[in-house]
Design a protein around this motif. Structure first.
Motif, PDB file in Angstrom:
ATOM      1  N   ASP A  14       0.331  -1.467  -0.190  1.00  0.00           N
ATOM      2  CA  ASP A  14       0.145   0.404   0.302  1.00  0.00           C
ATOM      3  C   ASP A  14       0.922   1.218  -0.037  1.00  0.00           C
ATOM      4  O   ASP A  14       1.372   1.648   0.904  1.00  0.00           O
ATOM      5  CB  ASP A  14      -1.048   0.358   0.989  1.00  0.00           C
ATOM      6  CG  ASP A  14      -2.087   1.000   0.949  1.00  0.00           C
ATOM      7  OD1 ASP A  14      -2.259   1.841   0.615  1.00  0.00           O
ATOM      8  OD2 ASP A  14      -3.082   0.337   1.742  1.00  0.00           O
ATOM      9  N   GLY A  15       0.661   2.387  -1.126  1.00  0.00           N
ATOM     10  CA  GLY A  15       1.293   3.510  -0.889  1.00  0.00           C
ATOM     11  C   GLY A  15       2.863   2.949  -1.678  1.00  0.00           C
ATOM     12  O   GLY A  15       3.580   4.292  -1.665  1.00  0.00           O
ATOM     13  N   PHE A  16       2.941   1.907  -2.229  1.00  0.00           N
ATOM     14  CA  PHE A  16       4.711   1.692  -2.568  1.00  0.00           C
ATOM     15  C   PHE A  16       4.514   2.186  -4.170  1.00  0.00           C
ATOM     16  O   PHE A  16       4.999   2.109  -5.019  1.00  0.00           O
ATOM     17  CB  PHE A  16       5.101   0.611  -2.238  1.00  0.00           C
ATOM     18  CG  PHE A  16       6.165  -0.128  -2.821  1.00  0.00           C
ATOM     19  CD1 PHE A  16       7.838   0.903  -2.037  1.00  0.00           C
ATOM     20  CD2 PHE A  16       6.751  -0.695  -3.414  1.00  0.00           C
ATOM     21  CE1 PHE A  16       9.284   0.827  -2.304  1.00  0.00           C
ATOM     22  CE2 PHE A  16       8.222  -0.853  -3.717  1.00  0.00           C
ATOM     23  CZ  PHE A  16       9.406   0.166  -3.098  1.00  0.00           C
ATOM     24  N   GLY A  17       4.466   3.406  -4.584  1.00  0.00           N
ATOM     25  CA  GLY A  17       4.512   3.870  -6.304  1.00  0.00           C
ATOM     26  C   GLY A  17       6.083   3.985  -6.670  1.00  0.00           C
ATOM     27  O   GLY A  17       6.691   4.472  -5.505  1.00  0.00           O
ATOM     28  N   VAL A  18       5.890   3.999  -7.970  1.00  0.00           N
ATOM     29  CA  VAL A  18       7.147   4.173  -8.859  1.00  0.00           C
ATOM     30  C   VAL A  18       7.154   5.553  -9.089  1.00  0.00           C
ATOM     31  O   VAL A  18       8.403   5.266  -9.968  1.00  0.00           O
ATOM     32  CB  VAL A  18       7.465   2.820  -9.258  1.00  0.00           C
ATOM     33  CG1 VAL A  18       7.113   1.681  -7.763  1.00  0.00           C
ATOM     34  CG2 VAL A  18       6.450   2.735 -10.332  1.00  0.00           C
ATOM     35  N   GLY A  19       6.930   6.951  -9.091  1.00  0.00           N
ATOM     36  CA  GLY A  19       6.973   7.816  -9.988  1.00  0.00           C
ATOM     37  C   GLY A  19       5.738   8.930 -10.308  1.00  0.00           C
ATOM     38  O   GLY A  19       4.488   8.047 -10.564  1.00  0.00           O
ATOM     39  N   GLU A  20       5.631   9.845 -10.437  1.00  0.00           N
ATOM     40  CA  GLU A  20       4.443  11.002 -10.104  1.00  0.00           C
ATOM     41  C   GLU A  20       3.670  10.166 -11.564  1.00  0.00           C
ATOM     42  O   GLU A  20       4.290   9.946 -12.352  1.00  0.00           O
ATOM     43  CB  GLU A  20       4.711  12.571  -9.908  1.00  0.00           C
ATOM     44  CG  GLU A  20       5.505  12.796 -11.390  1.00  0.00           C
ATOM     45  CD  GLU A  20       6.300  13.913 -11.928  1.00  0.00           C
ATOM     46  OE1 GLU A  20       5.142  14.518 -12.341  1.00  0.00           O
ATOM     47  OE2 GLU A  20       6.370  14.413 -10.150  1.00  0.00           O
ATOM     48  N   MET A  21       2.194  10.241 -11.635  1.00  0.00           N
ATOM     49  CA  MET A  21       1.449  10.413 -12.477  1.00  0.00           C
ATOM     50  C   MET A  21       2.105  11.045 -13.897  1.00  0.00           C
ATOM     51  O   MET A  21       2.366  12.799 -13.367  1.00  0.00           O
ATOM     52  CB  MET A  21       0.074   9.962 -12.375  1.00  0.00           C
ATOM     53  CG  MET A  21      -0.501   8.762 -11.802  1.00  0.00           C
ATOM     54  SD  MET A  21      -0.828   7.415 -13.209  1.00  0.00           S
ATOM     55  CE  MET A  21      -1.893   8.270 -14.189  1.00  0.00           C
ATOM     56  N   PRO A  22       1.707  11.781 -15.044  1.00  0.00           N
ATOM     57  CA  PRO A  22       1.927  12.560 -15.955  1.00  0.00           C
ATOM     58  C   PRO A  22       1.659  13.644 -15.919  1.00  0.00           C
ATOM     59  O   PRO A  22       1.585  14.747 -16.221  1.00  0.00           O
ATOM     60  CB  PRO A  22       2.085  11.767 -17.341  1.00  0.00           C
ATOM     61  CG  PRO A  22       1.924  10.258 -18.030  1.00  0.00           C
ATOM     62  CD  PRO A  22       1.363   9.772 -15.890  1.00  0.00           C
TER      63      PRO A  22
END
Length: 407
Positions: A14-22
């Motif tokens: 949960d919450g482990f993103g890999v970089g901002e959305m465009p």
């Protein structure tokens, strides 16, 4: 059925993103520069997560100083968020195959009158708590109602309870009344055995909108103490059709669904098995692995403590939870047979370095493990619903309303 003894396992960090959305510069400028995984790897460059490394984490997050390296045998990709904002509830509905709809954004201050009236008509004692120009509701001196300060502001209301003064069953009854009196996407009713209501009241915070105007008021959930002892929760959603989602589609073809942790709190699974109100990472994996040893079907587990660490802006705790999850994933792989599939992913970001305590709108990693697959590029998926579609496809069930299978 051909796949009756097979297992499809999804673990959501949960919450482990890999970089901002465009679209972040336009829709969420406060998240510009967000990269939960990348920043953690750079902050702890000498530490290792051997299972995630094996699964392809460094293939996905490659511009780091980490001692870990890409794995050419890994099966990996990334997925965009198709839901608006970056919400755990809607993220998991999307994973289960829902096509997200635009949420209503309405600060609690604009719903307080309707909610107060509904509770009073039901016979509850309700009073207002004033902080500057904003107000919360307190019900029966045991439940505080206001904005959720961790999700996208204005889309979720929280009911925070002290179970020393009210039961969970009574809280759920209050929650249903509150749910009937507002139209935001989610209401969350939760609590724990807190020493005093002062612990909850001392966690009151105000949040400003994009123009710097204090517009939202609620309880800082991690600071309230409700997670510490006897935590229980129910998520009351709005506008989600469970009949189109993976658990019920699988049930039609005789496949059982097992949910663990926060996903069990927020995804409808009446025909399956749900281990609700489980926050501790080790306990989530213990329950999952015990079932994997004896059962078959679809298994989905949520590691919530990564998300909580992001809310607390605590990188050290975040990494400690990742290490626990890494060990748990190793045990999951050990419990798998040749025909089984494992997907490790996230539901959004929660960058512990970003400078605010809310989720961050980030792409999510997709790491697929199977003893029969190596070096497969999963590509960039347009929606996390592709995972739900893959589960249905794997078990030869009807596809959910959204998503395309990756297998």
């Amino acid at each position: 059925m051909r796949f009756i003894m097979a297992k499809f396992i999804v673990v959501v960090l949960d919450g482990f993103g890999v970089g901002e959305m465009p679209d972040v510069p336009t829709v969420r400028p406060q998240d510009c520069g967000a990269n939960t995984a990348g920043k953690l790897l750079n902050h702890f460059p000498l530490k290792q997560l051997p299972t995630l490394e094996k699964l392809g984490l460094i293939n996905i997050v490659d511009a780091t100083n980490s001692v870990m390296t890409p794995n050419p045998k890994a099966n990996w990709g990334i997925a965009d968020l198709a839901h608006y904002g970056c919400d755990t509830f809607m993220g998991h509905q999307e994973i289960m195959g829902t096509r997200p709809k635009p949420p209503l954004e309405k600060p609690f201050s604009e719903s307080i009158d309707d909610i107060e009236q509904a509770l009073q008509l039901a016979g509850y004692q309700v009073k207002r708590i004033f902080v500057k120009h904003l107000q919360l509701l307190m019900v029966s001196d045991s439940v505080v109602i206001g904005d959720n300060l961790e999700a996208d502001l204005g889309q979720v209301y929280n009911l925070t309870a002290n179970f020393n003064q009210i039961t969970f069953e009574e809280l759920k009854e209050i929650g249903q009344i509150v749910r009937s009196a507002n139209a935001v996407s989610r209401n969350i009713a939760f609590g724990g055995y807190v020493p005093s209501m002062d612990n909850i009241l001392n966690a009151i915070e105000l949040k400003a909108d994009e123009f710097g105007i204090e517009k939202y008021i609620g309880i800082n959930s991690p600071d309230s103490g409700t997670y510490d002892d006897g935590f229980q929760v129910v998520h009351l959603g709005y506008g989600v059709d469970a009949n189109t989602q993976v658990p019920l589609q699988l049930n039609k073809v005789g496949i059982h669904t097992y949910l663990y942790g926060k996903v069990a709190d927020i995804v409808q699974n009446e025909t399956g098995t749900s281990y609700t109100s489980v926050v501790d990472t080790d306990q989530v994996f213990e329950l999952l692995i015990n079932d994997l040893k004896e059962k078959s079907g679809f298994f989905c587990a949520n590691v919530q403590e990564t998300d909580l660490s992001g809310h607390q802006q605590d990188p050290k705790r975040y990494w400690n939870i990742l290490e626990k999850a890494d060990r748990g994933l190793a045990a999951v792989i050990d419990a798998m047979d040749q025909s089984d599939l494992l997907v490790v992913m996230a539901d959004h970001g929660n960058d512990p370095f970003i400078g605010h305590t809310k989720h961050t709108r980030e792409q999510v990693p997709l790491m697929l493990y199977s003893s029969k697959m190596q070096g497969v590029a999963l590509g960039k998926r347009r929606t996390m619903a592709d995972i739900g579609a893959s589960v249905s496809s794997y078990f030869k069930a009807q596809l959910p309303e959204s998503g395309q299978s990756i297998i």
